[in-house]
Design an enzyme around this catalytic site. Structure first.
Site, PDB file in Angstrom:
ATOM      1  N   ASP A   1       0.992  -1.094   0.000  1.00 51.21           N
ATOM      2  CA  ASP A   1       0.070  -0.089  -0.154  1.00 51.21           C
ATOM      3  C   ASP A   1       0.704   1.315  -0.116  1.00 51.21           C
ATOM      4  OD1 ASP A   1       0.907  -0.093   2.697  1.00 51.21           O
ATOM      5  OD2 ASP A   1      -1.083   0.130   3.552  1.00 51.21           O
ATOM      6  N   SER A   2       2.295   1.126  -0.050  1.00 51.31           N
ATOM      7  CA  SER A   2       3.191   2.048  -0.210  1.00 51.31           C
ATOM      8  C   SER A   2       2.893   2.808  -1.515  1.00 51.31           C
ATOM      9  CB  SER A   2       4.630   1.604   0.057  1.00 51.31           C
ATOM     10  OG  SER A   2       4.927   0.377  -0.782  1.00 51.31           O
TER      11      SER A   2
ATOM     12  N   GLU B   1       8.980  -4.453  10.971  1.00 54.76           N
ATOM     13  CA  GLU B   1       9.274  -3.209  10.365  1.00 54.76           C
ATOM     14  C   GLU B   1       9.735  -2.164  11.495  1.00 54.76           C
ATOM     15  OE1 GLU B   1       6.924  -1.194   7.736  1.00 54.76           O
ATOM     16  OE2 GLU B   1       7.674   0.797   7.837  1.00 54.76           O
TER      17      GLU B   1
ATOM     18  N   ASP C   1      -1.046  -6.201  -0.509  1.00 52.41           N
ATOM     19  CA  ASP C   1      -1.224  -5.586   0.878  1.00 52.41           C
ATOM     20  C   ASP C   1      -2.736  -5.210   1.100  1.00 52.41           C
ATOM     21  OD1 ASP C   1      -0.026  -4.598   3.144  1.00 52.41           O
ATOM     22  OD2 ASP C   1       1.049  -2.966   2.284  1.00 52.41           O
TER      23      ASP C   1
ATOM     24  N   LYS D   1      -1.131  -9.413   2.878  1.00 51.81           N
ATOM     25  CA  LYS D   1      -0.579  -9.148   3.964  1.00 51.81           C
ATOM     26  C   LYS D   1      -1.432  -8.081   4.834  1.00 51.81           C
ATOM     27  CE  LYS D   1       2.852  -5.598   4.337  1.00 51.81           C
ATOM     28  NZ  LYS D   1       2.499  -4.451   4.819  1.00 51.81           N
TER      29      LYS D   1
ATOM     30  N   GLU E   1      -1.872  -5.641   8.612  1.00 56.76           N
ATOM     31  CA  GLU E   1      -0.843  -5.412   9.875  1.00 56.76           C
ATOM     32  C   GLU E   1      -1.445  -5.391  11.083  1.00 56.76           C
ATOM     33  OE1 GLU E   1      -0.368  -1.187   9.098  1.00 56.76           O
ATOM     34  OE2 GLU E   1       0.691  -1.390   6.980  1.00 56.76           O
TER      35      GLU E   1
HETATM   36  O1  KIV Z   1       3.378  -1.092   1.797  1.00 56.77           O
HETATM   37  C1  KIV Z   1       4.720  -1.658   1.618  1.00 56.77           C
HETATM   38  O2  KIV Z   1       5.357  -1.473   0.466  1.00 56.77           O
HETATM   39  C2  KIV Z   1       4.988  -2.282   3.058  1.00 56.77           C
HETATM   40  C3  KIV Z   1       6.497  -2.775   3.127  1.00 56.77           C
HETATM   41  C4  KIV Z   1       6.600  -3.650   4.073  1.00 56.77           C
HETATM   42  C5  KIV Z   1       7.465  -2.386   2.112  1.00 56.77           C
HETATM   43  O3  KIV Z   1       4.127  -2.645   3.596  1.00 56.77           O
END
Ligand code: KIV
Length: 276
Positions: A43-44, A181, A82, A111, A113
């Site tokens: 999500d970056s 992280e 993500d 993924k 969080e």
């Molecule tokens: O959004 C992202 O790019 C991440 C990192 C772990 C690289 O969550």
């Protein structure tokens, strides 16, 4: 084709896992060619590809567009989608449905969080339903407002034990790995050594089972800010700027396009129109 067993095998035999992010077709093609162990459509991309200040503005439907593009470019890679902010926080059903959309769009895993009761239940439901989950602990950008900024995590033994406890819960719930992280290298070492599943570090030192970074950061393409943990392998921003300036100069000075880049009109047609 890589699977979640590949990552466990790599951890077990002591070979480091190399992951990178990708958001678009052509970058995905390069990472695929390099046989990178896994590609995260992070999500970056909200900041790096779309220019937002943080990751809060990206929605599940927008993420799916980028996952599809990456899946078209990286045919042989393991792709992780993500889950964006608030796409899994409302209920297990909401999280499962959105995780399913990511898999249907070409991701092999998702993924998410943090770690609380809701996340643990969601991880269980996802893994039972055939959606592998990568956890994410330490600094978790989606919780930045409650954490109180970009703060290094796991700096005291109590905090390290708390992260390890969360990691063990995620492991028991079915996560195939955990991103750690922004924490001291020795904190990540302690956590990694006390888990069965692999850890993937970002700003967490060399002792994790693998590493992930934002591709645009290590290629020097994204220059808004540069975290201490980023190593630049190329300065793509400067290279691109050089190319663009050269192009501009050649257009202004009528060097581009030359005959090489042009198509010829048949001489007979030229004569008819009296073109010199
Ligand atoms: O959004 C992202 O790019 C991440 C990192 C772990 C690289 O969550």
């Amino acid at each position: 084709m890589k699977t979640i067993s590949t990552f466990q095998r790599l951890k077990d035999c002591g070979e480091k896992i190399a992951m990178l992010t990708a958001y678009d077709y052509s970058t995905a093609q390069v990472l695929d060619k390099a046989e990178i162990d896994a590609i995260l459509v992070g999500d970056s991309l909200a900041m790096v590809a779309l220019g937002y200040e943080n990751t809060y503005n990206i929605t599940i439907d927008e993420m799916l567009i980028f996952i599809k593009a990456v899946a078209r470019g990286a045919k042989n890679s393991f792709i992780i989608g993500d889950m964006p902010f608030m796409s899994y926080n409302l209920s297990v059903e909401q999280g499962l449905e959105n995780a399913g959309k990511m898999i249907a769009s070409g991701a092999n895993a998702v993924k998410l969080e943090g770690c609380n009761e809701h996340i643990i239940n969601l991880v269980k439901r996802c893994t039972e339903s055939g959606v592998p989950v990568l956890g994410h602990l330490g600094f978790t950008p989606q919780l930045m407002n409650t954490i109180g900024g970009h703060k290094i995590q796991g700096k005291t033994s109590d905090k390290i034990e708390a992260i390890l406890e969360s990691a063990k819960k995620l492991q028991a719930a079915g996560c195939f790995g955990i991103v750690l992280e922004l924490m001291p290298a020795d904190s990540a070492k302690y956590i990694t050594e006390n888990l069965k599943i692999p850890t993937i570090g970002i700003g967490a030192g060399k002792y994790c089972s693998g590493q992930i970074v934002v591709t645009d950061d290590i290629l020097g393409k994204f220059t808004d800010f540069a975290p201490k943990f980023v190593k630049k392998y190329i300065n793509l921003h400067d290279e691109v700027l050089k190319g663009v300036l050269e192009y501009k100069n050649e257009v202004k000075n009528e060097i581009f396009p030359s005959e090489n880049e042009s198509f010829e009109l048949n001489p007979e047609e030229k004569t008819k129109l009296n073109i010199q």
